[in-house]
Motif scaffolding. Structure first.
Motif, PDB file in Angstrom:
ATOM      1  N   ASP A  74       0.872  -1.168   0.000  1.00 37.45           N
ATOM      2  CA  ASP A  74       0.000   0.000   0.000  1.00 37.45           C
ATOM      3  C   ASP A  74       0.910   1.219   0.000  1.00 37.45           C
ATOM      4  O   ASP A  74       2.128   1.078   0.174  1.00 37.45           O
ATOM      5  CB  ASP A  74      -0.919   0.014   1.234  1.00 37.45           C
ATOM      6  CG  ASP A  74      -0.164   0.373   2.507  1.00 37.45           C
ATOM      7  OD1 ASP A  74       0.680  -0.436   2.921  1.00 37.45           O
ATOM      8  OD2 ASP A  74      -0.387   1.459   3.052  1.00 37.45           O
ATOM      9  N   GLU A 205     -11.938  -0.860  -1.674  1.00 38.55           N
ATOM     10  CA  GLU A 205     -11.262  -1.923  -0.919  1.00 38.55           C
ATOM     11  C   GLU A 205      -9.747  -1.817  -1.068  1.00 38.55           C
ATOM     12  O   GLU A 205      -9.000  -2.121  -0.139  1.00 38.55           O
ATOM     13  CB  GLU A 205     -11.735  -3.306  -1.393  1.00 38.55           C
ATOM     14  CG  GLU A 205     -13.200  -3.605  -1.093  1.00 38.55           C
ATOM     15  CD  GLU A 205     -13.512  -3.625   0.398  1.00 38.55           C
ATOM     16  OE1 GLU A 205     -12.746  -4.226   1.161  1.00 38.55           O
ATOM     17  OE2 GLU A 205     -14.530  -3.013   0.798  1.00 38.55           O
ATOM     18  N   MET A 206      -9.285  -1.401  -2.242  1.00 39.21           N
ATOM     19  CA  MET A 206      -7.834  -1.268  -2.439  1.00 39.21           C
ATOM     20  C   MET A 206      -7.266  -0.216  -1.478  1.00 39.21           C
ATOM     21  O   MET A 206      -6.185  -0.403  -0.922  1.00 39.21           O
ATOM     22  CB  MET A 206      -7.499  -0.894  -3.890  1.00 39.21           C
ATOM     23  CG  MET A 206      -6.005  -0.682  -4.110  1.00 39.21           C
ATOM     24  SD  MET A 206      -5.449  -0.783  -5.815  1.00 39.21           S
ATOM     25  CE  MET A 206      -6.172   0.690  -6.512  1.00 39.21           C
ATOM     26  N   LYS A 209      -7.736  -1.802   2.319  1.00 44.84           N
ATOM     27  CA  LYS A 209      -7.064  -3.063   2.679  1.00 44.84           C
ATOM     28  C   LYS A 209      -5.703  -3.250   2.024  1.00 44.84           C
ATOM     29  O   LYS A 209      -5.003  -4.208   2.300  1.00 44.84           O
ATOM     30  CB  LYS A 209      -7.959  -4.245   2.310  1.00 44.84           C
ATOM     31  CG  LYS A 209      -9.288  -4.229   3.065  1.00 44.84           C
ATOM     32  CD  LYS A 209      -9.863  -5.611   3.201  1.00 44.84           C
ATOM     33  CE  LYS A 209     -11.076  -5.633   4.097  1.00 44.84           C
ATOM     34  NZ  LYS A 209     -12.257  -5.031   3.455  1.00 44.84           N
ATOM     35  N   THR A 211      -3.128  -4.097  -1.242  1.00 45.46           N
ATOM     36  CA  THR A 211      -3.186  -5.115  -2.296  1.00 45.46           C
ATOM     37  C   THR A 211      -2.323  -6.307  -1.908  1.00 45.46           C
ATOM     38  O   THR A 211      -1.175  -6.143  -1.490  1.00 45.46           O
ATOM     39  CB  THR A 211      -2.697  -4.525  -3.633  1.00 45.46           C
ATOM     40  OG1 THR A 211      -3.539  -3.421  -3.978  1.00 45.46           O
ATOM     41  CG2 THR A 211      -2.745  -5.573  -4.744  1.00 45.46           C
ATOM     42  N   HIS A 250      -7.857  -7.560  -2.683  1.00 42.57           N
ATOM     43  CA  HIS A 250      -7.971  -6.477  -1.706  1.00 42.57           C
ATOM     44  C   HIS A 250      -8.821  -7.020  -0.563  1.00 42.57           C
ATOM     45  O   HIS A 250     -10.007  -6.720  -0.472  1.00 42.57           O
ATOM     46  CB  HIS A 250      -8.600  -5.245  -2.345  1.00 42.57           C
ATOM     47  CG  HIS A 250      -7.975  -4.885  -3.662  1.00 42.57           C
ATOM     48  ND1 HIS A 250      -6.657  -4.489  -3.774  1.00 42.57           N
ATOM     49  CD2 HIS A 250      -8.455  -4.917  -4.912  1.00 42.57           C
ATOM     50  CE1 HIS A 250      -6.373  -4.283  -5.048  1.00 42.57           C
ATOM     51  NE2 HIS A 250      -7.447  -4.534  -5.758  1.00 42.57           N
TER      52      HIS A 250
END
Ligand code: DGT
Ligand code: MG
Ligand code: MG
Ligand code: MG
Ligand code: MG
Length: 267
Positions: A74, A205-206, A209, A211, A250
């Motif tokens: 991230d 979501e990326m 959370k 990748t 994700h």
């Protein structure tokens, strides 16, 4: 290497062989990306293009460095976990770290133009640092990745609230910082929801959370031989890998579900 009177200088070299039978994790992190992201006008708080570029860089590492079974990233960082039994580069730390960092950097630069119209400037090139850490068992390895994902979550909730206060709420960056000083996660969720109608759960979501990259199907027969693969073997492996898909997920990597499906084979 030919013998010569100068050969003795080789004795000054030192190698750190990483502990056998441990999970090696190599983490790369962008150098000075605070400045770098400003220079290329990354969107705040998250720039999808920039995340696409690091994800492509990580895929490049996954495909060209053997024995990696998962990666997580991230912001400006990525962590790569190696098979416990990997004997890549005889587990020499400097070889492993420098190879991952330079492969990552090369692919980052190569992927840039697919995402950004503005070309990279020689005076503002992306560079990365790297380190390797050995984790002795799966519990600690899982805690390592949990630590990174919690970090992603905490930063993202903070940054999302901060930039919403600035860009939508009209606060100065200083005022936003003061407003968030001492707040809990629940306070930030509440600010987003009650003042801006934003439900944090509905954010990408990326962003929330990070990748996670895993192989579509596990590779067998790598990293077990105890020897550095020959050029031909590397070529054959690269060809094999080029046909196997990678999955970019994700998802929650803290709870058991992920590890049950994608964790290392413990047999
Ligand atoms: P370092 O790692 O010690 O060389 O210093 P930095 O500046 O790279 O700091 P670091 O790695 O702790 O934090 C990453 C920086 O990159 C942080 O200032 C935010 C920035 N950044 C990363 N991804 C994005 C993005 O998608 N959008 C924006 N606006 N900034 C980002
Ligand atoms: Mg050489
Ligand atoms: Mg850093
Ligand atoms: Mg950085
Ligand atoms: Mg960072």
């Amino acid at each position: 290497m030919a013998n010569s009177q100068y050969q003795y200088v080789k004795n000054f070299e030192r190698e750190n062989f990483l502990l056998p039978e441990t999970y090696i994790v190599v983490r790369v992190d962008g150098r000075g990306f605070h400045r770098f992201s400003k220079f290329y006008n990354f969107e705040k708080p998250n720039d999808v293009r920039a995340l696409n570029v690091i994800n492509k860089a990580a895929e490049g590492v996954f495909r060209s460095v053997q024995d990696i079974f998962m990666a997580y990233g991230d912001s400006d960082e990525y962590s790569f976990a190696f098979d416990r039994s990997s004997n890549l580069f005889e587990r020499r730390e400097a070889k492993l770290v420098s190879t991952v960092v330079s492969t990552f950097t090369a692919h980052y630069i190569s992927a840039w133009a697919s995402q950004f119209d503005e070309p990279l400037k020689p005076e503002h090139l992306p560079t990365f640092d790297g380190r390797a850490v050995c984790y002795p068992n799966l519990k600690v390895l899982r805690d390592y990745f949990a630590w990174r994902q919690v970090d992603c979550h905490i930063n993202n909730l903070y940054n999302t609230t901060f930039w919403t206060l600035v860009l939508k709420g009209g606060l100065s960056t200083q005022e936003a910082e003061q407003r968030l000083c001492g707040t809990l996660s629940s306070d930030k969720n509440e600010i987003l929801f009650s003042e801006f109608g934003i439900n944090y759960n509905n954010e990408s979501e990326m962003f929330k959370k990070g990748t996670t990259i895993v192989w579509e199907e596990p590779l067998v027969g790598t990293g077990q031989s105890g020897e550095e693969p020959s050029a031909r073997q590397v070529q054959r492996m690269a060809k094999k890998r080029s046909k196997i898909a990678l999955q970019l997920l994700h998802v929650d990597i803290i709870r058991d579900q992920f590890w049950g499906r994608f964790g290392p084979n413990l047999a």
